[in-house]
Each structure stands twice: as structure tokens, then as C-alpha cells.
Design a protein around this motif. Structure first.
Motif, PDB file in Angstrom:
ATOM      1  N   UNK A  77     121.765 -33.546  22.159  1.00 48.79           N
ATOM      2  CA  UNK A  77     120.711 -34.002  23.070  1.00 48.79           C
ATOM      3  C   UNK A  77     119.805 -35.017  22.378  1.00 48.79           C
ATOM      4  N   UNK A  78     119.453 -34.742  21.117  1.00 50.08           N
ATOM      5  CA  UNK A  78     118.540 -35.639  20.396  1.00 50.08           C
ATOM      6  C   UNK A  78     119.154 -37.016  20.161  1.00 50.08           C
ATOM      7  N   UNK A  79     120.493 -37.080  20.084  1.00 46.42           N
ATOM      8  CA  UNK A  79     121.162 -38.374  19.929  1.00 46.42           C
ATOM      9  C   UNK A  79     121.165 -39.154  21.243  1.00 46.42           C
ATOM     10  N   UNK A  80     121.272 -38.422  22.339  1.00 49.54           N
ATOM     11  CA  UNK A  80     121.308 -39.074  23.653  1.00 49.54           C
ATOM     12  C   UNK A  80     119.904 -39.362  24.189  1.00 49.54           C
ATOM     13  N   UNK A  81     118.931 -38.575  23.721  1.00 51.77           N
ATOM     14  CA  UNK A  81     117.538 -38.763  24.145  1.00 51.77           C
ATOM     15  C   UNK A  81     116.670 -38.876  22.888  1.00 51.77           C
ATOM     16  N   UNK A  82     116.788 -39.974  22.157  1.00 48.43           N
ATOM     17  CA  UNK A  82     116.062 -40.103  20.877  1.00 48.43           C
ATOM     18  C   UNK A  82     114.568 -40.297  21.079  1.00 48.43           C
ATOM     19  N   UNK A  83     113.844 -39.959  20.028  1.00 50.42           N
ATOM     20  CA  UNK A  83     112.394 -40.169  19.977  1.00 50.42           C
ATOM     21  C   UNK A  83     111.675 -39.560  21.186  1.00 50.42           C
ATOM     22  N   UNK A  84     112.005 -38.302  21.443  1.00 47.33           N
ATOM     23  CA  UNK A  84     111.386 -37.590  22.557  1.00 47.33           C
ATOM     24  C   UNK A  84     110.722 -36.328  22.008  1.00 47.33           C
ATOM     25  N   UNK A  85     109.402 -36.263  22.147  1.00 42.53           N
ATOM     26  CA  UNK A  85     108.645 -35.167  21.551  1.00 42.53           C
ATOM     27  C   UNK A  85     109.116 -33.804  22.042  1.00 42.53           C
ATOM     28  N   UNK A  86     109.419 -33.711  23.335  1.00 43.65           N
ATOM     29  CA  UNK A  86     109.853 -32.428  23.889  1.00 43.65           C
ATOM     30  C   UNK A  86     111.150 -31.936  23.283  1.00 43.65           C
ATOM     31  N   UNK A  87     112.088 -32.857  23.044  1.00 41.72           N
ATOM     32  CA  UNK A  87     113.362 -32.487  22.437  1.00 41.72           C
ATOM     33  C   UNK A  87     113.161 -32.080  20.976  1.00 41.72           C
ATOM     34  N   UNK A  88     112.309 -32.803  20.254  1.00 40.85           N
ATOM     35  CA  UNK A  88     112.030 -32.442  18.858  1.00 40.85           C
ATOM     36  C   UNK A  88     111.356 -31.075  18.780  1.00 40.85           C
ATOM     37  N   UNK A  89     110.454 -30.796  19.724  1.00 38.16           N
ATOM     38  CA  UNK A  89     109.807 -29.481  19.751  1.00 38.16           C
ATOM     39  C   UNK A  89     110.836 -28.390  20.006  1.00 38.16           C
ATOM     40  N   UNK A  90     111.713 -28.604  20.977  1.00 42.46           N
ATOM     41  CA  UNK A  90     112.765 -27.626  21.265  1.00 42.46           C
ATOM     42  C   UNK A  90     113.646 -27.379  20.044  1.00 42.46           C
ATOM     43  N   UNK A  91     114.029 -28.456  19.374  1.00 41.58           N
ATOM     44  CA  UNK A  91     114.870 -28.312  18.188  1.00 41.58           C
ATOM     45  C   UNK A  91     114.138 -27.541  17.095  1.00 41.58           C
ATOM     46  N   UNK A  92     112.854 -27.846  16.907  1.00 39.92           N
ATOM     47  CA  UNK A  92     112.075 -27.156  15.883  1.00 39.92           C
ATOM     48  C   UNK A  92     111.903 -25.679  16.165  1.00 39.92           C
ATOM     49  N   UNK A  93     111.644 -25.345  17.416  1.00 40.55           N
ATOM     50  CA  UNK A  93     111.477 -23.937  17.793  1.00 40.55           C
ATOM     51  C   UNK A  93     112.796 -23.187  17.646  1.00 40.55           C
ATOM     52  N   UNK A  94     113.882 -23.822  18.055  1.00 41.93           N
ATOM     53  CA  UNK A  94     115.204 -23.192  17.950  1.00 41.93           C
ATOM     54  C   UNK A  94     115.571 -22.923  16.501  1.00 41.93           C
ATOM     55  N   UNK A  95     115.339 -23.896  15.638  1.00 41.94           N
ATOM     56  CA  UNK A  95     115.637 -23.697  14.214  1.00 41.94           C
ATOM     57  C   UNK A  95     114.697 -22.656  13.595  1.00 41.94           C
ATOM     58  N   UNK A  96     113.470 -22.596  14.081  1.00 40.07           N
ATOM     59  CA  UNK A  96     112.547 -21.561  13.605  1.00 40.07           C
ATOM     60  C   UNK A  96     113.056 -20.179  13.995  1.00 40.07           C
ATOM     61  N   UNK A  97     113.548 -20.045  15.218  1.00 41.22           N
ATOM     62  CA  UNK A  97     114.112 -18.770  15.665  1.00 41.22           C
ATOM     63  C   UNK A  97     115.283 -18.346  14.802  1.00 41.22           C
ATOM     64  N   UNK A  98     116.034 -19.338  14.306  1.00 38.39           N
ATOM     65  CA  UNK A  98     117.177 -19.057  13.440  1.00 38.39           C
ATOM     66  C   UNK A  98     116.772 -18.854  11.987  1.00 38.39           C
ATOM     67  N   UNK A  99     115.484 -19.030  11.692  1.00 38.03           N
ATOM     68  CA  UNK A  99     115.007 -18.849  10.326  1.00 38.03           C
ATOM     69  C   UNK A  99     115.340 -20.004   9.404  1.00 38.03           C
ATOM     70  N   UNK A 100     115.717 -21.153   9.979  1.00 39.64           N
ATOM     71  CA  UNK A 100     116.100 -22.323   9.175  1.00 39.64           C
ATOM     72  C   UNK A 100     114.913 -23.292   9.132  1.00 39.64           C
ATOM     73  N   UNK A 101     113.928 -22.923   8.355  1.00 34.68           N
ATOM     74  CA  UNK A 101     112.667 -23.670   8.354  1.00 34.68           C
ATOM     75  C   UNK A 101     112.811 -25.067   7.752  1.00 34.68           C
ATOM     76  N   UNK A 102     113.781 -25.225   6.849  1.00 38.26           N
ATOM     77  CA  UNK A 102     114.009 -26.556   6.276  1.00 38.26           C
ATOM     78  C   UNK A 102     114.515 -27.529   7.336  1.00 38.26           C
ATOM     79  N   UNK A 103     115.142 -27.029   8.376  1.00 39.19           N
ATOM     80  CA  UNK A 103     115.573 -27.867   9.493  1.00 39.19           C
ATOM     81  C   UNK A 103     114.490 -27.935  10.572  1.00 39.19           C
TER      82      UNK A 103
END
Length: 220
Positions: A77-103
Motif C-alpha cells: 500500500x505504501x508503494x502505491x500510496x506514497x507519502x501519506x500520513x495515514x498509511x505511515x501511521x497504520x504501518x507504524x501501529x501494525x509494526x508496534x503490535x508485532x513488537x517490531x519497534x525498529x520498523x
């Protein structure tokens, strides 16, 4: 077509800004031509102390694995919709849920940079920084997390969520008075918040203010 894409991008950002991450994910997946099914993203409903397992490991949900398909989809999604705050937030929250804080943190950094007025972006970066710092047992690293949560409270829409995490963070830093202030503000806006009642009652007991503590426990 360009107008449609702009409308889709605006919808994703608006939903994310309001804290509707499930809606934002569905909108982003549809805009990218992917399956819109995804996790519930109800991570903001977790109580901070529920996220402690064995006093060491931090987790935002009982089954983090169910967020892996969403994490993989969000890369596309981030490749198809670049530079979008909502997508970056979703990615950050998802990686946080997975415990991958470096991502998670680079995504949340970008979310804040793209939309510095998003209370939820600041709040989730504060949560991710807090969890990472606690795993590393670094009190110093908790301070940037505290600043992020302060900003989230100032901006407003994520203030109750941010206050819950800030209360726990302040307790970790020995600031019982600050934690009490957050809990009192939570109860002013949401009188029936049982977690805040219990937390405030426990702090009052620890400070020897038993009558006030009982008043809190009587609300349960």
C-alpha cells in the motif's frame, strides 16, 4: 482519475486522524486494489498494564500474529500510496503490535513529519517509544516518549488514549503526582473508566490517602 485518487488519499488521512484505524486500513487497501479485510485495530482500547507479560515482555494484543498479513499488505500500500500520513501511521501501529519497534518508529516518524497536527500519530509514536524503552530497560529513552504523549494530549483527539499511557509512563519515572493528574483528567471526561479508578485508588493508597482511595474504589 486524479480527483478520485486525491479523494481516496484525503479519506485515508481523515480516518487515521480521527483514530479510526480500521476504517483507514480498509480505505487504503481498497485504494491500492487489495483485499480490504484486516485486523480490528482496536489496540487503543487496551489498558497499559494489560500489556505487561511476566514483567518483561510488552505486547499490545493477545495474538500479534494476526497483524502480519496487514503489515505485508501495508508494504504494498505504501508503494502505491506514497507519502501519506495515514498509511505511515497504520504501518507504524501494525509494526508496534508485532513488537517490531525498529520498523515501527521510522513509519511513525514519517507520519508525524507528514501530518504534525495528528494527535494519533504523536500518541502512537509515544507508545512505540515507551514500549521499546521498557524492553531496553532505559529510563532515559522514556523521555522522548513522554514528550510525544505530551504533544498528543495538547493536540486533542487522542488525548484520553495518550493520558492513559502517559500516566503509566509518569509512574515509571517516579512522577506519581503527574500520573494522578492524568488519571483525574481521564475520570473528568469519562467518569466510568474503571481502569483509571483502580489506578488512581492504588496510587492514593500508596501515598497513605486511604479515605480518598476508598472513594475511588466505591465507584467500581
Amino acid at each position: 482519475m486524479a480527483e478520485n485518487i486525491d479523494a481516496q488519499r484525503n479519506l485515508i488521512d481523515t480516518l487515521a486522524r480521527c483514530g479510526d484505524l480500521r476504517g483507514a486500513y480498509r480505505a487504503a487497501a481498497r485504494a491500492a486494489g487489495l483485499n480490504a479485510a484486516g485486523p480490528d485495530f482496536e489496540l487503543d482500547r487496551r489498558e497499559p498494564r494489560q500489556d505487561l507479560e511476566d514483567g518483561e515482555r510488552m505486547a499490545l494484543c493477545d495474538d500479534p500474529g494476526r497483524y502480519r498479513p496487514a503489515a505485508e499488505a501495508l508494504v504494498k500500500i505504501s508503494k502505491r500510496l506514497p507519502r501519506l500520513a495515514g498509511v505511515e501511521l497504520l504501518a507504524g501501529v501494525t509494526e508496534t503490535a508485532l513488537g517490531r519497534y525498529d520498523r515501527a518508529l521510522p513509519c511513525l516518524d514519517r507520519a508525524v513529519a507528514l501530518d504534525s497536527g495528528s494527535s494519533w500519530a504523536w500518541a502512537w509514536r509515544g507508545v512505540a517509544r515507551s514500549l521499546e524503552a521498557r524492553l531496553a530497560k532505559s529510563e532515559k529513552a522514556l523521555l522522548p516518549a513522554l514528550r510525544d504523549l505530551d504533544r498528543a494530549v495538547e493536540l486533542g483527539s487522542a488525548r484520553q488514549f495518550a493520558r492513559r499511557w502517559r500516566a503509566e509512563l509518569r509512574l515509571s519515572l517516579g512522577d506519581a503526582a503527574g500520573a494522578m493528574s492524568d488519571l483525574e483528567r481521564i475520570l473528568e471526561e469519562t467518569p466510568g473508566d474503571l481502569w483509571a479508578c483502580v489506578e488512581l485508588g492504588e496510587i492514593l493508597c500508596e501515598r497513605g490517602r486511604f479515605d480518598e482511595a476508598m472513594q475511588q474504589f466505591d465507584r467500581l
